[in-house]
Design an enzyme around this catalytic site. Structure first.
Site, PDB file in Angstrom:
ATOM      1  N   ARG A   1       0.897  -1.069  -0.063  1.00 54.41           N
ATOM      2  CA  ARG A   1      -0.037  -0.020  -0.186  1.00 54.41           C
ATOM      3  C   ARG A   1       0.750   1.299   0.060  1.00 54.41           C
ATOM      4  NH1 ARG A   1      -3.457  -2.859  -1.589  1.00 54.41           N
ATOM      5  NH2 ARG A   1      -5.555  -3.340  -0.760  1.00 54.41           N
TER       6      ARG A   1
ATOM      7  N   HIS B   1      -0.951  -0.461  -9.844  1.00 51.84           N
ATOM      8  CA  HIS B   1      -1.616  -1.498  -9.037  1.00 51.84           C
ATOM      9  C   HIS B   1      -2.013  -2.724  -9.957  1.00 51.84           C
ATOM     10  CE1 HIS B   1      -3.759  -1.472  -4.907  1.00 51.84           C
ATOM     11  NE2 HIS B   1      -3.665  -2.938  -5.418  1.00 51.84           N
TER      12      HIS B   1
HETATM   13  P1  NAP Z   1      -1.387 -11.239   5.634  1.00 54.39           P
HETATM   14  O1  NAP Z   1      -1.487 -12.751   5.177  1.00 54.39           O
HETATM   15  O2  NAP Z   1      -2.003 -10.563   6.620  1.00 54.39           O
HETATM   16  O3  NAP Z   1       0.252 -11.021   5.904  1.00 54.39           O
HETATM   17  C1  NAP Z   1       0.511  -9.586   6.407  1.00 54.39           C
HETATM   18  C2  NAP Z   1       2.339  -9.991   7.077  1.00 54.39           C
HETATM   19  O4  NAP Z   1       2.603  -8.702   7.627  1.00 54.39           O
HETATM   20  C3  NAP Z   1       2.200 -11.099   8.242  1.00 54.39           C
HETATM   21  O5  NAP Z   1       3.654 -11.565   8.020  1.00 54.39           O
HETATM   22  C4  NAP Z   1       2.428  -9.925   9.419  1.00 54.39           C
HETATM   23  O6  NAP Z   1       2.970 -10.674  10.418  1.00 54.39           O
HETATM   24  C5  NAP Z   1       3.011  -9.010   8.971  1.00 54.39           C
HETATM   25  N1  NAP Z   1       2.977  -7.558   9.550  1.00 54.39           N
HETATM   26  C6  NAP Z   1       1.756  -7.023  10.028  1.00 54.39           C
HETATM   27  N2  NAP Z   1       1.784  -5.954  10.499  1.00 54.39           N
HETATM   28  C7  NAP Z   1       3.294  -5.977  11.072  1.00 54.39           C
HETATM   29  C8  NAP Z   1       4.069  -4.990  11.682  1.00 54.39           C
HETATM   30  N3  NAP Z   1       3.582  -4.034  12.476  1.00 54.39           N
HETATM   31  N4  NAP Z   1       5.247  -5.523  11.890  1.00 54.39           N
HETATM   32  C9  NAP Z   1       5.720  -6.523  11.316  1.00 54.39           C
HETATM   33  N5  NAP Z   1       5.319  -7.249  10.460  1.00 54.39           N
HETATM   34  C10 NAP Z   1       3.847  -6.921  10.305  1.00 54.39           C
HETATM   35  O7  NAP Z   1      -1.613 -10.391   4.656  1.00 54.39           O
HETATM   36  P2  NAP Z   1      -1.179 -10.793   2.733  1.00 54.39           P
HETATM   37  O8  NAP Z   1      -2.508 -11.401   2.409  1.00 54.39           O
HETATM   38  O9  NAP Z   1       0.107 -11.570   2.578  1.00 54.39           O
HETATM   39  O10 NAP Z   1      -1.422  -9.260   2.151  1.00 54.39           O
HETATM   40  C11 NAP Z   1      -0.434  -8.314   2.542  1.00 54.39           C
HETATM   41  C12 NAP Z   1      -0.813  -6.965   1.836  1.00 54.39           C
HETATM   42  O11 NAP Z   1      -0.761  -6.956   0.392  1.00 54.39           O
HETATM   43  C13 NAP Z   1      -2.380  -6.610   1.822  1.00 54.39           C
HETATM   44  O12 NAP Z   1      -2.776  -6.207   3.111  1.00 54.39           O
HETATM   45  C14 NAP Z   1      -2.534  -5.666   0.718  1.00 54.39           C
HETATM   46  O13 NAP Z   1      -2.761  -4.337   1.316  1.00 54.39           O
HETATM   47  C15 NAP Z   1      -1.597  -5.884  -0.141  1.00 54.39           C
HETATM   48  N6  NAP Z   1      -1.904  -6.438  -1.517  1.00 54.39           N
HETATM   49  C16 NAP Z   1      -1.472  -5.700  -2.645  1.00 54.39           C
HETATM   50  C17 NAP Z   1      -1.968  -6.137  -3.765  1.00 54.39           C
HETATM   51  C18 NAP Z   1      -1.696  -5.353  -5.020  1.00 54.39           C
HETATM   52  O14 NAP Z   1      -2.210  -5.667  -6.115  1.00 54.39           O
HETATM   53  N7  NAP Z   1      -0.824  -4.563  -5.166  1.00 54.39           N
HETATM   54  C19 NAP Z   1      -2.816  -7.336  -3.953  1.00 54.39           C
HETATM   55  C20 NAP Z   1      -3.127  -8.151  -2.824  1.00 54.39           C
HETATM   56  C21 NAP Z   1      -2.900  -7.524  -1.595  1.00 54.39           C
HETATM   57  P3  NAP Z   1       2.569 -11.838  11.265  1.00 54.39           P
HETATM   58  O15 NAP Z   1       2.545 -13.151  10.300  1.00 54.39           O
HETATM   59  O16 NAP Z   1       3.134 -11.940  12.689  1.00 54.39           O
HETATM   60  O17 NAP Z   1       1.110 -11.770  11.524  1.00 54.39           O
END
Ligand code: NAP
Length: 318
Positions: free
Chosen positions: A233, A281
């Site tokens: 993001r 995006h």
């Molecule tokens: P997820 O499964 O919730 O994983 C998030 C990761 O970030 C986890 O490893 C989490 O740690 C870590 N995290 C969160 N807050 C943190 C903090 N304060 N300090 C350190 N680590 C932290 O999410 P995901 O499915 O992988 O997706 C991640 C993001 O990608 C989404 O939220 C979205 O914004 C973005 N996204 C972008 C696109 C695009 O087209 N550009 C598409 C899809 C998603 P833990 O494992 O310990 O919980």
């Protein structure tokens, strides 16, 4: 006697919602799925679950028995913020976790990591200037890719990067154990990862803790000439600090797929900065077919067992 109709409204803004209803209906023919406006207030009063894409909290409030909402997006920061602002702390938010999305995103991470690894931005600039100047080759096993976020997307990206030969380190809130990945957590772990990575890839959710996480201080801890890929993001990056780091040559290049304001305004500095690659995006587009199958499985499980699928921790914001 035939079963009563189970109604699931689809609540979306016009831009976000296009094309979803046919895909959702195909995945769940036994349910009555339709845009919110097609249900009467009496019907909405019975609904327990809604499928959402940028819904307005006022629309959700028309369903007093609503227990959870299924988002068709992986990132739900806007929904979390909107519902908190509306004082609705109880409603469960289930975000999309789709292996197809993780695979698509991992492919993008690998593609743009290779783009940086093989110095494509530099060669494009050199071509413009008619310069014939080979840059010394460094093997992937001598390069570290640092992944911020080791969740559904980061985990798959780590595998793909490793199979391409890169050294991979990762950072998450809780310390992870992933084969072959040097895992970090906490403030010290972040500093260590920033100090090791030649290429930093952001796959964190946008939360109060991660907003502005990549700023003057964190950029200063990175290796000189390291590059950034932001596929998460826009607001996780302090844009002005990034610009200064690129202008000063502290950072080598930034591949940005996400921005604080999207679409990126025409007068934004990013468009013409020589050390920035702008993408609209596109790193992890949702596949409506696979996503609808996952939504269907979640709703069926709920109907059979009453169990709400794993949901967003509202205070943590993801
Ligand atoms: P997820 O499964 O919730 O994983 C998030 C990761 O970030 C986890 O490893 C989490 O740690 C870590 N995290 C969160 N807050 C943190 C903090 N304060 N300090 C350190 N680590 C932290 O999410 P995901 O499915 O992988 O997706 C991640 C993001 O990608 C989404 O939220 C979205 O914004 C973005 N996204 C972008 C696109 C695009 O087209 N550009 C598409 C899809 C998603 P833990 O494992 O310990 O919980």
């Amino acid at each position: 006697m035939s079963e009563p109709v189970y109604r699931v409204p689809f609540v979306a803004d016009a831009a976000a919602g296009a094309g979803w209803v046919p895909a959702l209906r195909a995945a769940m023919p036994e349910l009555r799925i339709a845009p919110l406006r097609e249900f009467s207030d009496a019907e909405l009063a019975q609904c327990e679950v809604a499928i959402v894409a940028n819904p307005s909290p006022a629309d959700l409030r028309r369903m007093p028995r609503l227990k959870w909402v299924q988002s068709v997006w992986a990132g739900v920061e806007r929904l979390v913020a909107d519902l908190s602002d509306a004082g609705d702390a109880e409603l469960r938010i289930v975000r999309l976790v789709d292996p197809q999305l993780a695979e698509t995103m991992a492919e993008a991470v690998l593609a743009w990591t290779l783009y940086l690894h093989r110095d494509m931005p530099a060669y494009a600039r050199q071509q413009q200037a008619r310069q014939w100047r080979p840059i010394e080759y460094v093997k992937p096993r001598d390069k570290t890719v640092g992944l911020l976020g080791l969740g559904a997307l980061g985990d798959e990206a780590a595998k793909r990067l490793q199979s391409a030969g890169f050294r991979v380190e990762g950072w998450s809130r809780s310390l992870k154990s992933l084969p072959g990945v040097l895992a970090h957590s906490g403030e010290e772990g972040l500093s260590a990862l920033l100090g090791h990575a030649e290429i930093l890839v952001c796959l964190l959710p946008l939360t109060p803790e991660t907003r502005g996480l990549l700023n003057e201080t964190t950029f200063a801890r990175m290796k000189p000439n390291a590059s950034l890929i932001n596929f998460a993001r826009g607001a996780i990056v302090d844009d002005e600090a990034l610009r200064r780091a690129l202008d000063a040559g502290r950072l080598g290049h930034a591949v940005l797929d996400v921005f604080a304001v999207e679409p990126l305004p025409e007068d934004s500095w990013h468009w013409h900065h020589p050390a920035v690659t702008v993408l609209p995006h596109i790193s992890g587009p949702t596949d409506r077919g696979t996503a609808s199958a996952i939504v269907a499985a979640n709703i069926r499980t709920f109907r059979v067992s009453g169990k709400i699928p794993p949901h967003v921790h509202r205070e943590r914001g993801y």
